[in-house]
Design a protein around this motif. Structure first.
Motif, PDB file in Angstrom:
ATOM      1  N   GLN A 134      23.324  56.182  -7.885  1.00  0.00           N
ATOM      2  CA  GLN A 134      24.387  57.101  -8.275  1.00  0.00           C
ATOM      3  C   GLN A 134      25.323  56.456  -9.304  1.00  0.00           C
ATOM      4  O   GLN A 134      25.712  57.101 -10.277  1.00  0.00           O
ATOM      5  CB  GLN A 134      25.172  57.504  -7.033  1.00  0.00           C
ATOM      6  CG  GLN A 134      26.162  58.610  -7.248  1.00  0.00           C
ATOM      7  CD  GLN A 134      26.841  59.014  -5.945  1.00  0.00           C
ATOM      8  OE1 GLN A 134      26.825  58.266  -4.970  1.00  0.00           O
ATOM      9  NE2 GLN A 134      27.426  60.185  -5.945  1.00  0.00           N
ATOM     10  N   SER A 135      25.665  55.189  -9.106  1.00  0.00           N
ATOM     11  CA  SER A 135      26.557  54.530 -10.067  1.00  0.00           C
ATOM     12  C   SER A 135      25.864  54.323 -11.408  1.00  0.00           C
ATOM     13  O   SER A 135      26.497  54.438 -12.461  1.00  0.00           O
ATOM     14  CB  SER A 135      27.072  53.203  -9.512  1.00  0.00           C
ATOM     15  OG  SER A 135      26.033  52.309  -9.277  1.00  0.00           O
ATOM     16  N   ILE A 136      24.557  54.046 -11.405  1.00  0.00           N
ATOM     17  CA  ILE A 136      23.807  53.921 -12.660  1.00  0.00           C
ATOM     18  C   ILE A 136      23.774  55.262 -13.376  1.00  0.00           C
ATOM     19  O   ILE A 136      23.992  55.336 -14.596  1.00  0.00           O
ATOM     20  CB  ILE A 136      22.381  53.396 -12.400  1.00  0.00           C
ATOM     21  CG1 ILE A 136      22.425  51.937 -11.959  1.00  0.00           C
ATOM     22  CG2 ILE A 136      21.509  53.540 -13.639  1.00  0.00           C
ATOM     23  CD1 ILE A 136      21.094  51.401 -11.453  1.00  0.00           C
ATOM     24  N   ALA A 137      23.530  56.351 -12.649  1.00  0.00           N
ATOM     25  CA  ALA A 137      23.478  57.679 -13.257  1.00  0.00           C
ATOM     26  C   ALA A 137      24.827  58.064 -13.853  1.00  0.00           C
ATOM     27  O   ALA A 137      24.888  58.608 -14.968  1.00  0.00           O
ATOM     28  CB  ALA A 137      23.044  58.712 -12.223  1.00  0.00           C
ATOM     29  N   SER A 138      25.921  57.790 -13.157  1.00  0.00           N
ATOM     30  CA  SER A 138      27.238  58.145 -13.697  1.00  0.00           C
ATOM     31  C   SER A 138      27.574  57.291 -14.919  1.00  0.00           C
ATOM     32  O   SER A 138      28.168  57.791 -15.883  1.00  0.00           O
ATOM     33  CB  SER A 138      28.317  57.995 -12.633  1.00  0.00           C
ATOM     34  OG  SER A 138      28.476  56.658 -12.272  1.00  0.00           O
ATOM     35  N   ARG A 139      27.179  56.019 -14.932  1.00  0.00           N
ATOM     36  CA  ARG A 139      27.416  55.163 -16.088  1.00  0.00           C
ATOM     37  C   ARG A 139      26.645  55.673 -17.299  1.00  0.00           C
ATOM     38  O   ARG A 139      27.172  55.726 -18.409  1.00  0.00           O
ATOM     39  CB  ARG A 139      27.023  53.721 -15.743  1.00  0.00           C
ATOM     40  CG  ARG A 139      27.398  52.720 -16.797  1.00  0.00           C
ATOM     41  CD  ARG A 139      27.183  51.279 -16.355  1.00  0.00           C
ATOM     42  NE  ARG A 139      25.829  51.017 -15.908  1.00  0.00           N
ATOM     43  CZ  ARG A 139      25.497  50.532 -14.726  1.00  0.00           C
ATOM     44  NH1 ARG A 139      26.431  50.246 -13.845  1.00  0.00           N
ATOM     45  NH2 ARG A 139      24.239  50.316 -14.395  1.00  0.00           N
ATOM     46  N   GLU A 140      25.383  56.079 -17.091  1.00  0.00           N
ATOM     47  CA  GLU A 140      24.591  56.618 -18.199  1.00  0.00           C
ATOM     48  C   GLU A 140      25.159  57.943 -18.695  1.00  0.00           C
ATOM     49  O   GLU A 140      25.169  58.203 -19.899  1.00  0.00           O
ATOM     50  CB  GLU A 140      23.134  56.781 -17.769  1.00  0.00           C
ATOM     51  CG  GLU A 140      22.406  55.467 -17.645  1.00  0.00           C
ATOM     52  CD  GLU A 140      20.974  55.621 -17.159  1.00  0.00           C
ATOM     53  OE1 GLU A 140      20.542  56.756 -16.899  1.00  0.00           O
ATOM     54  OE2 GLU A 140      20.305  54.583 -17.049  1.00  0.00           O
TER      55      GLU A 140
END
Length: 158
Positions: A134-140
């Motif tokens: 989830q944190s990777i998706a929000s960063r992208e």
């Protein structure tokens, strides 16, 4: 040197990926002379490090500060435990939180301020694998927003 007057020696890049950082503390360290010289050369690793509270004192474990090359018999052990210098209120707060399930204390950054070696430690709670995704998706998504905004400001259209 960064904007806070810190000369950063080492930082734990995976800490924000693997943990939710709830609170941070700045602590001094009790070091030997050869450890300070090795740190001034910019050599240290915080990867496996953690902080333990023992008898009301904070101890830093598994932080690798390599031996000083010009050191003699006075050289230090690379992975010895080091005492952290925190005030009583901070130690009590950390000890209360660590006693809760799932909390730990990890080193985030090792740096010099006004010639003194300091370490930033974080009170952290481990992330689950879906939290990491989830944190990777929000960063992208944030990165894509910035790129798209830049394209629109330049007058480029799809």
């Amino acid at each position: 040197m960064d904007s806070n007057g810190r000369k950063v020696v080492a930082s734990n890049k995976k800490a924000h990926h693997d943990y939710h950082i709830e609170d941070t503390f700045e602590a001094g360290m009790v070091l030997q002379g050869t450890e300070v010289k090795s740190l001034r050369l910019g050599r240290a690793s915080l990867v496996d490090g953690f902080v333990d509270i023992d008898n009301g004192e904070a101890w830093l474990h598994n932080v690798h500060i390599p031996e000083y090359a010009q050191g003699t018999w006075t050289n230090h052990a690379a992975r010895r435990k080091r005492k952290l210098l925190l005030n009583r209120a901070e130690i009590d707060k950390i000890e209360r939180k660590v006693s809760e399930k799932g909390h730990t204390v990890i080193p985030l950054q090792l740096y010099f301020v006004k010639g003194r070696a300091k370490i930033e430690i974080g009170l952290a709670k481990g992330k689950k694998s879906w939290d990491k995704r989830q944190s990777i998706a929000s960063r992208e998504a944030d990165r894509e927003k910035v790129v798209e905004l830049g394209r629109r400001l330049k007058g480029m259209r799809d």
